[in-house]
Design a protein around this motif. Structure first.
Motif, PDB file in Angstrom:
ATOM      1  N   PRO A 117    -111.345 139.464 -15.018  1.00  0.00           N
ATOM      2  CA  PRO A 117    -110.138 139.183 -15.698  1.00  0.00           C
ATOM      3  C   PRO A 117    -109.533 139.584 -14.611  1.00  0.00           C
ATOM      4  O   PRO A 117    -108.051 139.354 -14.831  1.00  0.00           O
ATOM      5  N   ALA A 118    -109.160 140.138 -13.372  1.00  0.00           N
ATOM      6  CA  ALA A 118    -108.463 139.630 -11.993  1.00  0.00           C
ATOM      7  C   ALA A 118    -108.005 139.043 -12.171  1.00  0.00           C
ATOM      8  O   ALA A 118    -106.273 138.945 -11.524  1.00  0.00           O
ATOM      9  N   LYS A 121    -105.138 138.168 -14.069  1.00  0.00           N
ATOM     10  CA  LYS A 121    -104.068 138.135 -14.054  1.00  0.00           C
ATOM     11  C   LYS A 121    -103.467 137.869 -13.230  1.00  0.00           C
ATOM     12  O   LYS A 121    -101.984 137.971 -13.005  1.00  0.00           O
ATOM     13  N   GLU A 122    -104.275 137.709 -12.352  1.00  0.00           N
ATOM     14  CA  GLU A 122    -102.990 137.130 -10.741  1.00  0.00           C
ATOM     15  C   GLU A 122    -102.721 136.099 -10.854  1.00  0.00           C
ATOM     16  O   GLU A 122    -101.679 135.170 -10.744  1.00  0.00           O
ATOM     17  N   ALA A 124    -101.928 134.124 -14.243  1.00  0.00           N
ATOM     18  CA  ALA A 124    -101.150 134.682 -14.982  1.00  0.00           C
ATOM     19  C   ALA A 124     -99.384 134.893 -14.019  1.00  0.00           C
ATOM     20  O   ALA A 124     -98.228 134.832 -14.101  1.00  0.00           O
ATOM     21  N   LYS A 125     -99.351 135.797 -13.033  1.00  0.00           N
ATOM     22  CA  LYS A 125     -98.264 136.518 -12.583  1.00  0.00           C
ATOM     23  C   LYS A 125     -98.014 135.296 -11.453  1.00  0.00           C
ATOM     24  O   LYS A 125     -96.718 135.148 -11.424  1.00  0.00           O
ATOM     25  N   ARG A 161    -106.945 143.468 -23.263  1.00  0.00           N
ATOM     26  CA  ARG A 161    -106.905 143.166 -21.838  1.00  0.00           C
ATOM     27  C   ARG A 161    -106.091 142.662 -21.302  1.00  0.00           C
ATOM     28  O   ARG A 161    -105.812 143.144 -20.105  1.00  0.00           O
ATOM     29  N   PHE A 162    -105.410 141.290 -21.838  1.00  0.00           N
ATOM     30  CA  PHE A 162    -104.367 140.621 -21.302  1.00  0.00           C
ATOM     31  C   PHE A 162    -103.554 140.741 -21.759  1.00  0.00           C
ATOM     32  O   PHE A 162    -102.214 139.671 -22.082  1.00  0.00           O
ATOM     33  N   ASP A 164    -100.772 142.474 -21.430  1.00  0.00           N
ATOM     34  CA  ASP A 164     -99.178 142.717 -20.517  1.00  0.00           C
ATOM     35  C   ASP A 164     -99.570 141.511 -19.542  1.00  0.00           C
ATOM     36  O   ASP A 164     -98.539 142.196 -18.513  1.00  0.00           O
ATOM     37  N   ALA A 165    -100.384 140.780 -18.757  1.00  0.00           N
ATOM     38  CA  ALA A 165    -100.556 140.245 -18.691  1.00  0.00           C
ATOM     39  C   ALA A 165     -99.724 139.203 -17.728  1.00  0.00           C
ATOM     40  O   ALA A 165     -99.452 138.003 -16.741  1.00  0.00           O
TER      41      ALA A 165
END
Length: 244
Positions: A117-118, A121-122, A124-125, A161-162, A164-165
């Protein structure tokens, strides 16, 4: 929680196996129907029919964990200017960046959403609005590795899990219905759309125009259509008009 959406985005599907455009039955790699030997030609047909998006899946890549139909995807990107999203075997930041640089509108991360999942998130940012989470499930349990493995995670677990990603969308696929023409899982998809703020796209089992209209007003953002388009059960012009 999900917003009230009164129109649908339609995503015609191009599933790639061995460089050809195929459809599987419930994700079984040994139960394929070949619809076009030239995926770029199929992409052109969908554009000519009036679609704004293409949903592509590298089926071989999903099992291999890395791109296996890159040539076909690049040919699609060169053949049409519609927006293309791709899933299957994209599991590193390098591959995310590479595909987006080549012209994809969005990449879909499925196995990574469960196992890394990291990374999601990375990505998506780093690439706002261009990363989609693919949630493929047997019942309520999320599958990974090209649907070859089933995790202990539920659909809602992964979706939240995502939250707010910054991911662009969630594609929820009911594996038991995929390629079966038995009807989309309206209830579960709509329920997910109401529980999370991320736009939700329905996938699996779409059989008729009735599936498209049944999703209207449920909070679902879009729907992926595969076999029903190839078999002529859904007329593109009628579907596009209904989705408005």
């Amino acid at each position: 929680m999900g917003a009230r959406i009164l129109s649908l985005t339609l995503y015609p599907a191009i599933d790639l196996k061995g460089g050809r455009c195929v459809r599987l039955f419930r994700g079984d790699m040994n139960a394929e129907t070949v619809y076009n030997d030239d995926p770029a030609d199929q992409a052109g047909k969908f554009k000519a029919a009036g679609f704004d998006w293409l949903h592509c899946v590298d089926l071989d890549g999903a099992f291999a964990g890395e791109a296996a139909n890159a040539d076909a995807v690049e040919a699609i990107l060169k053949a049409t200017d519609v927006k293309v999203q791709l899933g299957g075997g994209i599991r590193t930041m390098e591959s995310v960046a590479k595909w987006l640089e080549l012209g994809l509108a969005r990449v879909i991360l499925g196995t990574a959403a469960v196992k890394d999942p990291a990374l999601v998130k990375e990505a998506a940012k780093a690439f706002p609005g261009q990363v989609v989470v693919g949630i493929d499930a047997h019942g309520d349990k999320v599958a990974t590795e090209g649907w070859g493995e089933t995790s202990e995670h539920t659909i809602e677990d992964i979706a939240r899990r995502f939250e707010d990603a910054g991911v662009a969308a969630i594609i929820y696929t009911d594996i038991s219905r995929d390629g079966t023409l038995t009807g989309v899982n309206v209830d579960l998809t709509a329920d997910l759309a109401q529980k999370v703020s991320i736009p939700v796209v329905a996938s699996g089992g779409v059989a008729s125009l009735g599936d498209v209209t049944a999703l209207m007003g449920t909070g679902v953002e879009g729907v992926i259509i595969g076999k029903a388009l190839y078999d002529g059960r859904i007329d593109p012009a009628e579907a596009i008009e209904a989705a408005r």
